[in-house]
Design an enzyme around this catalytic site. Structure first.
Site, mmCIF file in Angstrom:
data_model
loop_
_atom_site.group_PDB
_atom_site.id
_atom_site.type_symbol
_atom_site.label_atom_id
_atom_site.label_comp_id
_atom_site.label_asym_id
_atom_site.label_seq_id
_atom_site.Cartn_x
_atom_site.Cartn_y
_atom_site.Cartn_z
ATOM 1 N N LYS A 1 0.832 -1.218 0.000
ATOM 2 C CA LYS A 1 0.000 0.000 0.000
ATOM 3 C C LYS A 1 0.856 1.253 0.000
ATOM 4 C CE LYS A 1 -1.880 -1.497 3.728
ATOM 5 N NZ LYS A 1 -2.714 -1.766 4.931
ATOM 6 N N THR B 1 -6.819 9.977 8.541
ATOM 7 C CA THR B 1 -6.595 8.712 7.827
ATOM 8 C C THR B 1 -6.617 7.509 8.773
ATOM 9 O OG1 THR B 1 -4.215 8.939 8.151
ATOM 10 C CG2 THR B 1 -5.147 9.875 6.111
ATOM 11 N N GLY C 1 -6.077 1.401 6.352
ATOM 12 C CA GLY C 1 -5.646 0.041 6.006
ATOM 13 C C GLY C 1 -6.702 -0.991 6.300
HETATM 14 N N1 LIG Z 1 -4.112 10.648 1.753
HETATM 15 C C1 LIG Z 1 -4.495 9.598 1.007
HETATM 16 N N2 LIG Z 1 -5.079 9.818 -0.196
HETATM 17 C C2 LIG Z 1 -5.514 8.782 -0.948
HETATM 18 N N3 LIG Z 1 -5.381 7.487 -0.594
HETATM 19 C C3 LIG Z 1 -4.779 7.226 0.593
HETATM 20 C C4 LIG Z 1 -4.312 8.247 1.455
HETATM 21 N N4 LIG Z 1 -3.770 7.643 2.567
HETATM 22 C C5 LIG Z 1 -3.920 6.316 2.400
HETATM 23 N N5 LIG Z 1 -4.506 6.056 1.216
HETATM 24 C C6 LIG Z 1 -4.860 4.741 0.681
HETATM 25 O O1 LIG Z 1 -5.418 4.016 1.768
HETATM 26 C C7 LIG Z 1 -5.089 2.635 1.656
HETATM 27 C C8 LIG Z 1 -4.402 2.190 2.925
HETATM 28 O O2 LIG Z 1 -3.057 2.551 2.813
HETATM 29 P P1 LIG Z 1 -2.183 2.936 4.094
HETATM 30 O O3 LIG Z 1 -0.764 2.970 3.640
HETATM 31 O O4 LIG Z 1 -2.748 4.142 4.729
HETATM 32 O O5 LIG Z 1 -2.449 1.682 5.036
HETATM 33 P P2 LIG Z 1 -2.122 1.563 6.583
HETATM 34 O O6 LIG Z 1 -0.951 2.381 6.951
HETATM 35 O O7 LIG Z 1 -2.074 0.100 6.870
HETATM 36 O O8 LIG Z 1 -3.419 2.191 7.237
HETATM 37 P P3 LIG Z 1 -3.737 2.121 8.804
HETATM 38 O O9 LIG Z 1 -3.036 3.278 9.370
HETATM 39 O O10 LIG Z 1 -5.193 2.201 8.908
HETATM 40 O O11 LIG Z 1 -3.182 0.804 9.267
HETATM 41 C C9 LIG Z 1 -4.218 2.509 0.395
HETATM 42 O O12 LIG Z 1 -5.011 2.183 -0.721
HETATM 43 C C10 LIG Z 1 -3.672 3.905 0.227
HETATM 44 O O13 LIG Z 1 -3.326 4.191 -1.118
HETATM 45 MG MG LIG Z 2 -2.424 -0.808 8.535
#
Ligand SMILES: Nc1ncnc2c1ncn2[C@@H]1O[C@H](COP(=O)(O)OP(=O)(O)OP(=O)(O)O)[C@@H](O)[C@H]1O
Ligand SMILES: [Mg+2]
Ligand SMILES: Cc1ncc(CO)c(N)n1
Length: 486
Positions: free
Chosen positions: A396, A427, A431
């Site tokens: 991701k 955000t 994930g």
């Molecule tokens: N600011 C943003 N704009 C558009 N898409 C985003 C943004 N932030 C995250 N995403 C999308 O959200 C999804 C989750 O990615 P991310 O890298 O945030 O996961 P994560 O770090 O595991 O999240 P979490 O913090 O909930 O565990 C992916 O498809 C990513 O492209």
């Molecule tokens: Mg995550």
């Protein structure tokens, strides 16, 4: 989304799956003196999801006028409009697609005339015909007759076993057709169809709108898919099983949950974690699998080696399918959600069971020991994980500096899914939300690339909706397609 806006095959396929559940094929013979347009409007009001205009005796001018009339009606309801057999008429009125039979134009020729963005449906009675049609460019298959039908002379029936063999053989959606009505539709309960094409049960009904409504309700029960989240509880509702269940509902799937740990958590951080015992987690999983078998599973926060062992053991025992493993290690707020000694168990016990794993950039680095500075590094790391554990990998890109491009790495190699960066600091749970949405779409029969694209589209909408709650990084608006907060 209007099909004419389709940017690529994956987006078109996602839009098509929303259109297939109740596919009404017109037949003016049942209408008496009721105009076809009136009958179609009643069917649309009753909830049909796609219309096919089938005319065998109209001259070209009349056919084209009728097509333009019916297309306008369909688009007023945001329902795709398909023309049966006659590609010339379909092109002349810019229909959303065409459906052809085995005796009509060759599939490859039809695809060449239609171009990539139009829908092409093909009738098939055998697995060989189905695979050939898929190979030559069909977007969906009409398979039947599944019951005796009075809508098409000499329509030979196929067995429900053959229907199921065809559904299993192809990756494009299958619509059952032939003699389907509200009395016999439940007999298709265990097939993997994506919808039903109906003719006389709608257009021969005394009340077309009511007949369509009843059929839509029966199909909804028949097509309802289920998904299970095995994850932690986030008291603030933005991540964990709370985010997963809201996401599954929003994606049209019935969600169930087995809780691995309670977290005292909000948008500013995690104040405490209380894990489930392995026995109680096992009991939760048994109670679910023994009653409502999930069409897909996602795992989130799994916390410890003993809990991972229980999860892997139960998923193997029940032969669960469509398993998405989100290797949750550290919350957005920085709190540790996985014991450091459990990473090995996560990799060796859960990854081999996974259809897909969905690490973020930091998790990918922790899982591979590689450092990631650019897209080439993401491909190297994803390839390493895919080769090591035999699972597909979604690396991701949410923490990339300028875009939100995700990388899907499968046995076919890398597939980049571009993402525009949404300027929103809230955000929390992105994930969890993405992996739950992927599981939901796998449950609905989407292929892996389609499921990931549909999930990313949903996630982007939930971010763009701009919910702003809490003093830290706030949660997403999971219901953005259903309601607007004040
Ligand atoms: N600011 C943003 N704009 C558009 N898409 C985003 C943004 N932030 C995250 N995403 C999308 O959200 C999804 C989750 O990615 P991310 O890298 O945030 O996961 P994560 O770090 O595991 O999240 P979490 O913090 O909930 O565990 C992916 O498809 C990513 O492209
Ligand atoms: Mg995550
Ligand atoms: C319970 C839980 N699971 C996953 C995450 C990852 O965001 C979180 N913050 N909380």
């Amino acid at each position: 989304m209007s099909l004419s806006l389709c940017q690529n095959n994956i987006t078109k396929a996602c839009a098509l799956r929303k259109a297939l559940p109740l596919y009404a094929i017109t037949d003016r013979r049942w209408l008496g003196d009721k105009p076809l347009a009136q009958a179609v409007k009643e069917a649309l009001l009753g909830g049909v999801t796609m219309i096919q205009l089938r005319e065998k005796n109209l001259d070209t001018d009349c056919f084209l006028q009728e097509a333009q009339r019916i297309k306008a009606l369909c688009h007023a309801f945001n329902v795709p409009f398909i023309v049966n057999d006659n590609i010339g008429i379909a092109l002349a009125c810019d229909a959303d697609g065409v459906h052809i039979g085995q005796q009509d134009m060759a599939v490859k020729e039809a695809r060449a005339l239609l171009g990539p963005n139009k829908i092409l449906g093909v009738s098939a009675k055998t697995t060989a015909q189905a695979l050939a049609a898929e190979n030559d460019g069909a977007d969906y298959l009409g398979v039947g007759a599944v019951f005796p039908t009075d809508s098409k002379a000499n329509a030979s029936e196929i067995s429900h076993n053959e229907l199921q063999r065809i559904c299993a053989a192809v990756s494009i959606p299958v619509v059952a057709i032939g003699g389907i009505n509200e009395k016999n539709i439940s007999k298709l309960q265990h097939s993997s169809i994506s919808g039903a094409a109906v003719i006389s049960a709608i257009f021969a009904a005394p009340d077309i709108r009511a007949a369509a409504t009843r059929l839509r309700q029966r199909l909804s029960a028949l097509l309802t898919k289920t998904a299970l989240t095995i994850a932690g509880s986030d008291a603030s509702g933005g991540a964990g099983i709370q985010a997963d269940l809201k996401t599954m509902l929003a994606c049209g799937v019935y969600g169930m949950s087995a809780i691995t740990a309670l977290t005292a958590q909000n948008t500013t951080g995690v104040a405490g974690v209380s894990p489930s015992t392995p026995d109680f987690l096992s009991a939760q999983l048994d109670s679910i699998f023994d009653d409502i078998f999930p069409d897909a599973v996602k795992t989130g926060m799994v916390f410890s080696t003993p809990l991972i062992a229980v999860i892997a053991g139960r998923l193997r025992h029940y032969q669960a399918k469509n398993i998405v493993v989100d290797p949750v290690m550290i919350a957005t707020s920085g709190a540790h959600l996985l014991s450091t000694d459990a990473i090995t168990a996560l990799k060796e016990q859960l990854f081999p069971l996974a259809t897909l794993i969905t690490p973020n950039l930091k998790e990918t680095e922790a899982l591979t020991g590689l450092s990631i500075a650019n897209k080439a590094d993401m491909e190297t790391a994803a390839r390493k994980l895919q080769a090591a554990y035999g699972c597909n990998v979604l690396c991701k890109g949410g923490h990339r500096p300028t875009d939100a491009d995700d990388l899907l790495y499968t046995a076919d190699g890398p597939l980049w899914l571009p993402g525009r960066r949404v300027d929103n600091p809230n955000t929390h749970g992105t994930g969890c939300t993405l992996s739950a949405a992927i599981a939901a779409h796998l449950a609905k029969g989407y292929s892996l690339p389609q499921a990931v694209q549909a999930a990313k589209d949903y996630l982007t909408g939930a971010l763009t909706a701009g919910l702003n709650l809490g003093h830290g990084a706030g949660p997403l608006h999971h219901g953005w397609q259903l309601c607007k907060f004040p």
